[in-house]
Design a protein around this motif. Structure first.
Motif, PDB file in Angstrom:
ATOM      1  N   ILE A   1      68.476 119.675  28.399  1.00 42.48           N
ATOM      2  CA  ILE A   1      69.113 120.951  28.044  1.00 42.48           C
ATOM      3  C   ILE A   1      70.204 120.747  26.993  1.00 42.48           C
ATOM      4  O   ILE A   1      70.288 121.488  26.007  1.00 42.48           O
ATOM      5  CB  ILE A   1      69.695 121.647  29.302  1.00 42.48           C
ATOM      6  N   LEU A   2      71.046 119.731  27.172  1.00 43.47           N
ATOM      7  CA  LEU A   2      72.144 119.500  26.239  1.00 43.47           C
ATOM      8  C   LEU A   2      71.612 119.126  24.853  1.00 43.47           C
ATOM      9  O   LEU A   2      72.140 119.574  23.834  1.00 43.47           O
ATOM     10  CB  LEU A   2      73.071 118.405  26.767  1.00 43.47           C
ATOM     11  N   SER A   3      70.564 118.339  24.827  1.00 39.34           N
ATOM     12  CA  SER A   3      69.942 117.967  23.557  1.00 39.34           C
ATOM     13  C   SER A   3      69.415 119.212  22.843  1.00 39.34           C
ATOM     14  O   SER A   3      69.569 119.362  21.625  1.00 39.34           O
ATOM     15  CB  SER A   3      68.798 116.980  23.811  1.00 39.34           C
ATOM     16  N   HIS A   4      68.816 120.118  23.601  1.00 37.53           N
ATOM     17  CA  HIS A   4      68.300 121.382  23.038  1.00 37.53           C
ATOM     18  C   HIS A   4      69.443 122.258  22.509  1.00 37.53           C
ATOM     19  O   HIS A   4      69.333 122.860  21.434  1.00 37.53           O
ATOM     20  CB  HIS A   4      67.519 122.142  24.104  1.00 37.53           C
ATOM     21  N   LEU A   5      70.542 122.315  23.244  1.00 39.72           N
ATOM     22  CA  LEU A   5      71.661 123.182  22.854  1.00 39.72           C
ATOM     23  C   LEU A   5      72.440 122.638  21.657  1.00 39.72           C
ATOM     24  O   LEU A   5      73.128 123.397  20.972  1.00 39.72           O
ATOM     25  CB  LEU A   5      72.620 123.367  24.043  1.00 39.72           C
ATOM     26  N   ASN A   6      72.314 121.338  21.417  1.00 42.82           N
ATOM     27  CA  ASN A   6      73.034 120.723  20.297  1.00 42.82           C
ATOM     28  C   ASN A   6      72.243 120.900  18.989  1.00 42.82           C
ATOM     29  O   ASN A   6      71.888 119.941  18.311  1.00 42.82           O
ATOM     30  CB  ASN A   6      73.288 119.237  20.583  1.00 42.82           C
TER      31      ASN A   6
ATOM     32  N   ILE B   1      68.020 130.919  27.345  1.00 40.80           N
ATOM     33  CA  ILE B   1      67.170 129.827  26.862  1.00 40.80           C
ATOM     34  C   ILE B   1      65.723 130.260  27.114  1.00 40.80           C
ATOM     35  O   ILE B   1      65.390 130.696  28.219  1.00 40.80           O
ATOM     36  CB  ILE B   1      67.464 128.498  27.593  1.00 40.80           C
ATOM     37  N   LYS B   2      64.895 130.177  26.090  1.00 39.99           N
ATOM     38  CA  LYS B   2      63.515 130.646  26.217  1.00 39.99           C
ATOM     39  C   LYS B   2      62.800 129.910  27.344  1.00 39.99           C
ATOM     40  O   LYS B   2      62.991 128.715  27.545  1.00 39.99           O
ATOM     41  CB  LYS B   2      62.767 130.443  24.902  1.00 39.99           C
ATOM     42  N   LYS B   3      61.967 130.677  28.074  1.00 41.36           N
ATOM     43  CA  LYS B   3      61.287 130.095  29.240  1.00 41.36           C
ATOM     44  C   LYS B   3      60.442 128.878  28.848  1.00 41.36           C
ATOM     45  O   LYS B   3      60.361 127.908  29.597  1.00 41.36           O
ATOM     46  CB  LYS B   3      60.412 131.142  29.933  1.00 41.36           C
ATOM     47  N   LYS B   4      59.848 128.922  27.669  1.00 38.22           N
ATOM     48  CA  LYS B   4      59.041 127.781  27.207  1.00 38.22           C
ATOM     49  C   LYS B   4      59.881 126.506  27.134  1.00 38.22           C
ATOM     50  O   LYS B   4      59.414 125.422  27.443  1.00 38.22           O
ATOM     51  CB  LYS B   4      58.434 128.076  25.829  1.00 38.22           C
ATOM     52  N   LYS B   5      61.133 126.682  26.688  1.00 36.10           N
ATOM     53  CA  LYS B   5      62.018 125.516  26.569  1.00 36.10           C
ATOM     54  C   LYS B   5      62.452 125.032  27.946  1.00 36.10           C
ATOM     55  O   LYS B   5      62.516 123.818  28.189  1.00 36.10           O
ATOM     56  CB  LYS B   5      63.254 125.871  25.726  1.00 36.10           C
TER      57      LYS B   5
END
Length: 430
Positions: free
Chosen positions: A118-123, A67-71
């Motif tokens: 994190i889960l929202s980003h991964l979805n 996961i990109k550090k910015k995220k």
């Protein structure tokens, strides 16, 4: 970052997959293949950073480049956007670290909010996700508020009927929308059994993208590591030499996170695991025999757990680091002593505590040595246990404005027996 399943070490997954799955095969917990170590000099410079920047660095070390550090940075900033932990000095060698200044007034806000980000980003494909979790008190509110109104994420929370406080219930049983709450006529352990059965059910797995937001989810656990570094940074230089942290333990996620912080190089001298009358682990520490009794309802209800999920992770850390588990402090505290020390904290130090912190304080006071500096964790705001605290101290607690609005809202829970088929129908919307 690769993680392996504690029940099947051949099953290895990425951090992203571990977050999405929650549990591995045979309901095994995921555990990091590599435990990052920070050299002493870098620990010192890390402790000089502010809470957000330091937490971003710590979580990047665990998650790695997938996961990109910015995220990661933006997720931490958004998740931890409330008052940071406070260290309240009570006497020369004892303090309380308050971890309850988040939106639902409990330490679980840290882990639940980071997981939601994190889960929202991964979805990324905007698939429909169902989060199924059990709560013994505070997890429910923290998870519900963290995921409230999130697109394509439905949350189902099970709780033991009549065994959580009125405020705890109001905070998550009144939201509605994408939050479904179910009162189970039984104990927290029975709620957990239903969750585990659901994860094993082939039809549920096929028709829903099922996940858990209990402390079994690795994203929640990693987030909790961050405040142990903050505790250390808030402690004066003279007291850093022999820090002893007493933790009120239910599912043992907090202790696991503290041990992971120590494994990174944070020089915590000792931990004390403190339970209420549900004393499976203290008895195991004493006898070496794992023999859970039937769960007992207590005033420190978030700890009313006889089969703690995270204990295998605790054992794994000690095995991996070749530490001696007998160096852990431990013990259980009765209802009378819990109430007695709520009074003691108020009368001696003018400090208002709730039952869980009192349990941790009781054992710290008993086991601390003169040369040590003791910190017990305040995991929930006293107002969340308003009836107990007011009755014990004979005072009136003021309800914070942030939660007073919930008292007038209608409770929206289903109520069922601990029956898997009824739960399955709700999960599948039948």
């Amino acid at each position: 970052m690769k993680l392996y399943n504690l029940k099947n070490k051949n099953e290895k997954v990425s951090f992203s997959k571990a977050v999405k799955l929650g549990l591995g095969k045979k309901q095994g917990l995921f555990f990091p293949s590599k435990l990052p170590i920070i050299p002493k000099k870098k620990i010192k410079s890390l402790l000089k950073k502010n809470f957000i920047n330091r937490s971003q660095k710590i979580l990047s070390l665990f998650i790695g480049s997938e996961i990109k550090k910015k995220k990661i940075d933006s997720s931490v900033k958004s998740a931890f956007s409330f008052i940071k932990p406070k260290l309240i000095n009570l006497k020369n060698n004892i303090s309380c670290c308050e971890l309850f200044h988040g939106p639902t007034l409990a330490f679980k806000d840290y882990g639940a909010r980071f997981m939601a980000q994190i889960l929202s980003h991964l979805n990324k494909k905007n698939k429909s996700i169902t989060i199924l979790t059990a709560t013994s008190g505070d997890t429910g509110a923290a998870v519900a508020h963290a995921f409230y109104k999130m697109k394509n994420i439905r949350v189902i929370i099970l709780y033991p009927k009549g065994k959580i406080s009125k405020i705890q219930k109001k905070l998550f049983c009144t939201l509605g929308k994408n939050i479904i709450t179910i009162a189970i006529d039984g104990s927290f352990d029975e709620c957990q059994k239903l969750v585990k059965k659901s994860f094993n059910d082939k039809e549920i797995k096929k028709k829903t993208q099922l996940n858990s937001a209990n402390s079994i989810n690795i994203s929640r656990l990693f987030a909790q590591i961050c405040y142990f570094f903050e505790i250390f940074s808030l402690t004066s230089k003279i007291n850093k030499k022999k820090i002893v942290i007493s933790i009120p333990c239910g599912n043992f996620g907090n202790l696991t996170a503290g041990l992971l912080a120590k494994s990174m190089g944070l020089p915590i001298h000792k931990f004390i695991l403190a339970t209420n009358s549900n004393d499976t682990v203290p008895r195991f520490m004493k006898t070496g025999i794992w023999n859970p009794y039937k769960t007992i309802s207590t005033i420190s209800n978030a700890m009313d757990i006889s089969r703690p999920n995270n204990w295998p992770r605790v054992i794994e850390i000690f095995n991996r680091k070749k530490w001696n588990i007998k160096k852990l402090g431990y013990g259980s505290v009765s209802e009378n002593k819990t109430k007695k020390n709520i009074k003691n904290l108020y009368e001696k130090f003018n400090y208002i505590s709730e039952p869980h912190a009192s349990v941790a304080y009781t054992l710290l006071k008993k086991q601390i040595k003169k040369e040590e500096y003791g910190i017990f964790l305040g995991t929930a705001h006293p107002v969340k246990f308003k009836e107990t605290v007011e009755k014990t101290l004979k005072i009136k607690l003021e309800i914070p404005k942030s939660i007073s609005n919930f008292f007038n809202l209608k409770e929206l829970s289903y109520s069922i027996k601990p029956n898997f088929h009824k739960l399955k129908k709700i999960i599948l919307n039948q």
